[in-house]
Design an enzyme around this catalytic site. Structure first.
Site, PDB file in Angstrom:
ATOM      1  N   LYS A  53      57.269  33.413  -6.159  1.00 53.68           N
ATOM      2  CA  LYS A  53      57.279  34.613  -4.955  1.00 53.68           C
ATOM      3  C   LYS A  53      57.179  33.863  -3.518  1.00 53.68           C
ATOM      4  O   LYS A  53      57.792  34.306  -2.928  1.00 53.68           O
ATOM      5  CB  LYS A  53      56.376  35.529  -5.379  1.00 53.68           C
ATOM      6  N   GLN A  97      48.562  40.393  -8.493  1.00 54.56           N
ATOM      7  CA  GLN A  97      49.293  39.585  -9.747  1.00 54.56           C
ATOM      8  C   GLN A  97      48.642  40.191 -10.977  1.00 54.56           C
ATOM      9  O   GLN A  97      47.454  39.880 -10.974  1.00 54.56           O
ATOM     10  CB  GLN A  97      49.515  38.121  -9.580  1.00 54.56           C
ATOM     11  N   ASP A 120      54.938  46.615  -4.994  1.00 54.34           N
ATOM     12  CA  ASP A 120      55.142  46.793  -6.667  1.00 54.34           C
ATOM     13  C   ASP A 120      55.590  48.271  -6.948  1.00 54.34           C
ATOM     14  O   ASP A 120      55.926  48.109  -8.187  1.00 54.34           O
ATOM     15  CB  ASP A 120      53.886  46.132  -7.251  1.00 54.34           C
TER      16      ASP A 120
HETATM   17  N1  GUN Z   1      52.938  40.640 -13.655  1.00 59.87           N
HETATM   18  C1  GUN Z   1      54.029  40.626 -14.405  1.00 59.87           C
HETATM   19  N2  GUN Z   1      54.858  41.503 -13.732  1.00 59.87           N
HETATM   20  C2  GUN Z   1      54.249  41.847 -12.687  1.00 59.87           C
HETATM   21  C3  GUN Z   1      54.820  42.471 -11.500  1.00 59.87           C
HETATM   22  O1  GUN Z   1      55.812  42.917 -11.387  1.00 59.87           O
HETATM   23  N3  GUN Z   1      54.074  42.465 -10.463  1.00 59.87           N
HETATM   24  C4  GUN Z   1      52.754  42.104 -10.562  1.00 59.87           C
HETATM   25  N4  GUN Z   1      51.908  42.222  -9.431  1.00 59.87           N
HETATM   26  N5  GUN Z   1      52.201  41.521 -11.481  1.00 59.87           N
HETATM   27  C5  GUN Z   1      53.058  41.280 -12.481  1.00 59.87           C
END
Ligand code: GUN
Length: 297
Positions: A53, A97, A120
């Protein structure tokens, strides 16, 4: 026949548009979008995602800040950190995350993030808006899948989509989005899960089959209708005889299903890059909204 839906290529196209918008924001004398990510603990997969990211942010010209916090961090300390970022005018979007360590309640954490910075889309308010068909932020992975379908001009309207898995991150919001009354919606959606009876029969009825259960190679050719579109959201690390000692496994038995499907996403290189593209799109959207409202530095 190459029937792959290549997330990498679709991502490049969308990210190029994002990059151009960022250049315009900067030309107008404004700061570029700024995404913050909090990572708690040392989970290998989560570290890789957060690093990816960060790199993606750099590539499109965003600012990014990563807060790497220890596994034994208390929930209150995490909430304090979120509060600080919520108040920070220099940051437009914030993600925490997942998964979090067992002693931290994911729901409490997700709903502490300001709904305006929740790129998110996991906050109760954003999930509620999504459920009512008024989403401002679409959760990143479902949104990325829509962007992928859009890139390949694959409409879901009137199609029977079968979604495997009802997680809050993928299956549930995706089923809501695809059934919604909007462009790239209007599908008839069946949401299947661990208690579904006759799962194979449901899968066989799908014009579009989307697997998001985290079970390597679960979907086999006999479960798939001829010419169906198959989207594989699975990314499980399994042991492999390579330098790293692992590889990513999808939920679909790609080798056999690709012979039957009209289009299929590979793993890696399918949905994965689109998830990050969805996140970047959300961060840009939030930045633009804040600039319009003049509420940001
Ligand atoms: N862990 C797995 N997929 C995601 C996501 O889309 N966002 C976040 N914050 N954690 C994740």
């Amino acid at each position: 026949m190459d029937n792959r839906l290549r997330g990498k290529i679709a991502s490049e196209a969308v990210r190029l548009r994002i990059k151009r918008d960022v250049e315009q924001i900067i030309q107008q004398g404004n700061r570029p979008p700024h995404l913050a990510a909090i990572l708690v603990g040392n989970d290998g997969a989560s570290q890789s995602y957060v690093n990816a990211k960060e790199k993606a942010c750099e590539d499109v010209g965003f600012l990014s800040s990563i807060y790497r916090l220890p596994e034994n961090l208390s929930q209150n300390d995490l909430l304090d950190r979120i509060d600080k970022i919520n108040k920070d005018d220099q940051i437009d979007g914030l993600i925490v995350q997942l998964p979090l360590p067992a002693h931290i309640d994911e729901n409490v954490v997700n709903s502490r993030i300001s709904p305006d910075k929740d790129v998110d889309g996991f906050h109760d308010i954003n999930m509620g808006r999504l459920a009512k068909g008024n989403a401002v932020i679409n959760p990143a992975t479902p949104y990325g899948i829509l962007l992928l379908l859009e890139h390949y001009n694959l409409s879901v309207e009137g199609k029977h989509v079968v979604v495997l898995g009802r997680s809050n991150i993928v299956g549930r919001p995706l089923s809501i989005l695809l059934s919604g009354n909007h462009a790239f919606g209007n599908a008839t959606v069946t949401l299947c899960h661990s208690r579904t009876k006759n799962l194979k029969e449901w899968c066989q009825k799908a014009d579009i089959l989307i697997a998001a259960i985290g079970k390597p190679y679960f979907v086999t050719a006999d479960m798939v209708k001829e010419e169906a579109i198959v989207i594989d959201v699975g990314t499980t690390r399994i042991d492999a005889d390579n330098e790293r000692g692992w590889k990513l496994a999808g939920d679909v038995n790609y080798t056999e299903v690709k012979e039957k499907a009209s289009a299929i996403t590979p793993v890696p290189g399918g949905v994965g890059p689109m998830t990050i593209t969805g996140l970047l799109s959300n961060t840009l959207l939030v930045r633009k909204k804040r600039l319009e409202q003049n509420t940001s530095a």
